[in-house]
Design a protein around this motif. Structure first.
Motif, mmCIF file in Angstrom:
data_model
loop_
_atom_site.group_PDB
_atom_site.id
_atom_site.type_symbol
_atom_site.label_atom_id
_atom_site.label_comp_id
_atom_site.label_asym_id
_atom_site.label_seq_id
_atom_site.Cartn_x
_atom_site.Cartn_y
_atom_site.Cartn_z
ATOM 1 N N MET A 142 7.731 -20.174 -2.945
ATOM 2 C CA MET A 142 6.748 -20.799 -3.800
ATOM 3 C C MET A 142 6.016 -21.928 -3.072
ATOM 4 O O MET A 142 4.855 -22.155 -3.352
ATOM 5 N N THR A 143 6.685 -22.633 -2.180
ATOM 6 C CA THR A 143 6.047 -23.781 -1.531
ATOM 7 C C THR A 143 5.138 -23.372 -0.384
ATOM 8 O O THR A 143 4.129 -24.024 -0.139
ATOM 9 N N ALA A 144 5.479 -22.285 0.303
ATOM 10 C CA ALA A 144 4.661 -21.851 1.439
ATOM 11 C C ALA A 144 4.550 -20.323 1.430
ATOM 12 O O ALA A 144 5.122 -19.648 2.272
ATOM 13 N N PRO A 145 3.812 -19.767 0.463
ATOM 14 C CA PRO A 145 3.711 -18.303 0.396
ATOM 15 C C PRO A 145 2.952 -17.728 1.590
ATOM 16 O O PRO A 145 2.046 -18.365 2.130
ATOM 17 N N THR A 146 3.366 -16.518 1.971
ATOM 18 C CA THR A 146 2.722 -15.839 3.094
ATOM 19 C C THR A 146 1.857 -14.700 2.568
ATOM 20 O O THR A 146 1.907 -14.357 1.382
ATOM 21 N N VAL A 147 1.085 -14.113 3.456
ATOM 22 C CA VAL A 147 0.244 -12.980 3.087
ATOM 23 C C VAL A 147 1.111 -11.804 2.634
ATOM 24 O O VAL A 147 0.785 -11.111 1.661
ATOM 25 N N ALA A 148 2.228 -11.578 3.304
ATOM 26 C CA ALA A 148 3.123 -10.479 2.927
ATOM 27 C C ALA A 148 3.671 -10.671 1.515
ATOM 28 O O ALA A 148 3.776 -9.709 0.734
ATOM 29 N N GLN A 149 4.005 -11.907 1.165
ATOM 30 C CA GLN A 149 4.497 -12.171 -0.192
ATOM 31 C C GLN A 149 3.399 -11.960 -1.223
ATOM 32 O O GLN A 149 3.645 -11.463 -2.319
ATOM 33 N N TRP A 150 2.177 -12.350 -0.887
ATOM 34 C CA TRP A 150 1.048 -12.136 -1.790
ATOM 35 C C TRP A 150 0.814 -10.636 -2.013
ATOM 36 O O TRP A 150 0.586 -10.204 -3.134
ATOM 37 N N GLU A 151 0.896 -9.859 -0.939
ATOM 38 C CA GLU A 151 0.725 -8.411 -1.062
ATOM 39 C C GLU A 151 1.831 -7.798 -1.912
ATOM 40 O O GLU A 151 1.583 -6.892 -2.711
ATOM 41 N N ALA A 152 3.058 -8.293 -1.766
ATOM 42 C CA ALA A 152 4.162 -7.799 -2.592
ATOM 43 C C ALA A 152 3.918 -8.136 -4.060
ATOM 44 O O ALA A 152 4.163 -7.309 -4.950
ATOM 45 N N LEU A 153 3.412 -9.338 -4.330
ATOM 46 C CA LEU A 153 3.088 -9.742 -5.696
ATOM 47 C C LEU A 153 2.000 -8.842 -6.284
ATOM 48 O O LEU A 153 2.098 -8.415 -7.440
ATOM 49 N N GLU A 154 0.982 -8.540 -5.490
ATOM 50 C CA GLU A 154 -0.070 -7.636 -5.959
ATOM 51 C C GLU A 154 0.489 -6.252 -6.256
ATOM 52 O O GLU A 154 0.094 -5.614 -7.234
ATOM 53 N N HIS A 155 1.414 -5.793 -5.412
ATOM 54 C CA HIS A 155 2.030 -4.479 -5.609
ATOM 55 C C HIS A 155 2.804 -4.437 -6.930
ATOM 56 O O HIS A 155 2.674 -3.494 -7.713
ATOM 57 N N VAL A 156 3.610 -5.465 -7.189
ATOM 58 C CA VAL A 156 4.381 -5.535 -8.438
ATOM 59 C C VAL A 156 3.443 -5.638 -9.633
ATOM 60 O O VAL A 156 3.633 -4.968 -10.653
ATOM 61 N N SER A 157 2.409 -6.458 -9.525
ATOM 62 C CA SER A 157 1.447 -6.610 -10.625
ATOM 63 C C SER A 157 0.746 -5.293 -10.930
ATOM 64 O O SER A 157 0.538 -4.945 -12.100
ATOM 65 N N HIS A 158 0.382 -4.557 -9.890
ATOM 66 C CA HIS A 158 -0.256 -3.253 -10.072
ATOM 67 C C HIS A 158 0.679 -2.288 -10.810
ATOM 68 O O HIS A 158 0.256 -1.580 -11.726
ATOM 69 N N TYR A 159 1.956 -2.279 -10.424
ATOM 70 C CA TYR A 159 2.927 -1.420 -11.097
ATOM 71 C C TYR A 159 3.063 -1.809 -12.570
ATOM 72 O O TYR A 159 3.041 -0.960 -13.451
ATOM 73 N N LEU A 160 3.211 -3.101 -12.829
ATOM 74 C CA LEU A 160 3.390 -3.555 -14.214
ATOM 75 C C LEU A 160 2.165 -3.228 -15.065
ATOM 76 O O LEU A 160 2.304 -2.808 -16.221
ATOM 77 N N LYS A 161 0.974 -3.393 -14.512
ATOM 78 C CA LYS A 161 -0.251 -3.084 -15.257
ATOM 79 C C LYS A 161 -0.308 -1.595 -15.602
ATOM 80 O O LYS A 161 -0.741 -1.215 -16.682
ATOM 81 N N GLY A 162 0.164 -0.759 -14.701
ATOM 82 C CA GLY A 162 0.136 0.682 -14.931
ATOM 83 C C GLY A 162 1.264 1.200 -15.807
ATOM 84 O O GLY A 162 1.276 2.361 -16.199
ATOM 85 N N SER A 163 2.227 0.343 -16.124
ATOM 86 C CA SER A 163 3.376 0.826 -16.903
ATOM 87 C C SER A 163 3.557 0.072 -18.216
ATOM 88 O O SER A 163 4.660 -0.003 -18.744
ATOM 89 N N LEU A 164 2.486 -0.476 -18.751
ATOM 90 C CA LEU A 164 2.589 -1.239 -20.000
ATOM 91 C C LEU A 164 3.099 -0.403 -21.170
ATOM 92 O O LEU A 164 3.787 -0.913 -22.042
ATOM 93 N N GLY A 165 2.773 0.862 -21.191
ATOM 94 C CA GLY A 165 3.164 1.709 -22.317
ATOM 95 C C GLY A 165 4.485 2.431 -22.126
ATOM 96 O O GLY A 165 4.869 3.249 -22.963
#
Length: 195
Positions: A1-24
């Motif tokens: 949380m204090t020093a996020p990297t690009v790889a962590q941001w990409e992982a967050l985007e990946h998880v967010s994409h999955y969650l958005k696609g699985s709301l139902g």
């Protein structure tokens, strides 16, 4: 949380994409006319890149409905895939015992033995072989526990093809079509899917 990297941001985007696609997505529990306990267990051998520990994953079904699942990193490093898979068999046996006791306490009955499916033939051989070998002595506690439950006819083990292993969802990084296939097998439905 204090020093996020690009790889962590990409992982967050990946998880967010999955969650958005699985709301139902959700579980639909149906009466299949039985209360049999079935469990699929799996392990990824040395899956952690930093510690080389394996991850155990299992899912427990009662009456054809998913009731319990877990994914957890193992406490020790396994030196072979058979040992990792065998350790992965001991944890769900405890869960099966708990589920069985819960079913009894609420006044239902279930047929025994419960079925424990594993995709590693060497681990299944260790479970059924009464002789401990020098190379398996460090997993002896798990061996005794699983074997005792087999002898008591509380569980029976069986081989499942890797392509049908439901525990993969909890232990491995999978592509979208494989995730959809396994989620379907677990009984998950999408309420927003066209009928």
């Amino acid at each position: 949380m204090t020093a996020p990297t690009v790889a962590q941001w990409e992982a967050l985007e990946h998880v967010s994409h999955y969650l958005k696609g699985s709301l139902g997505r959700g579980m639909l529990y149906e009466n299949h006319g039985h209360t049999e306990i079935v469990c699929f267990c799996d392990a990824d051998f040395a899956g952690s890149k930093t510690t080389r520990r394996s991850t155990t994953g299992y899912c427990v079904f009662v009456g054809g409905n998913l009731v319990s699942w877990k994914s957890k990193k193992q406490n020790v490093v396994s030196r072979s895939s058979a040992k990792a898979e065998y350790r992965a068999m001991a944890q769900p046996v405890q869960e099966i015992m708990w589920v069985h006791q819960l079913i009894k306490e609420i006044g239902l009955t279930t047929s025994l033995p419960a079925k424990l499916w594993c995709d590693n033939k060497a681990a299944l051989h260790i479970a059924s072989n009464l002789v401990f070998h020098e190379r398996t002595k460090h997993i002896e506690i798990d061996c005794h526990f699983v074997r005792d439950k087999i002898k008591e006819n509380f569980i029976s083990t069986g081989h499942v093809r890797s392509s049908d292993q439901l525990g993969d969802l909890l232990t491995k990084a999978l592509n979208g079509t494989r995730v959809d296939y396994l989620c379907n097998k677990l009984g998950m439905i999408n309420i927003y899917a066209p009928t």
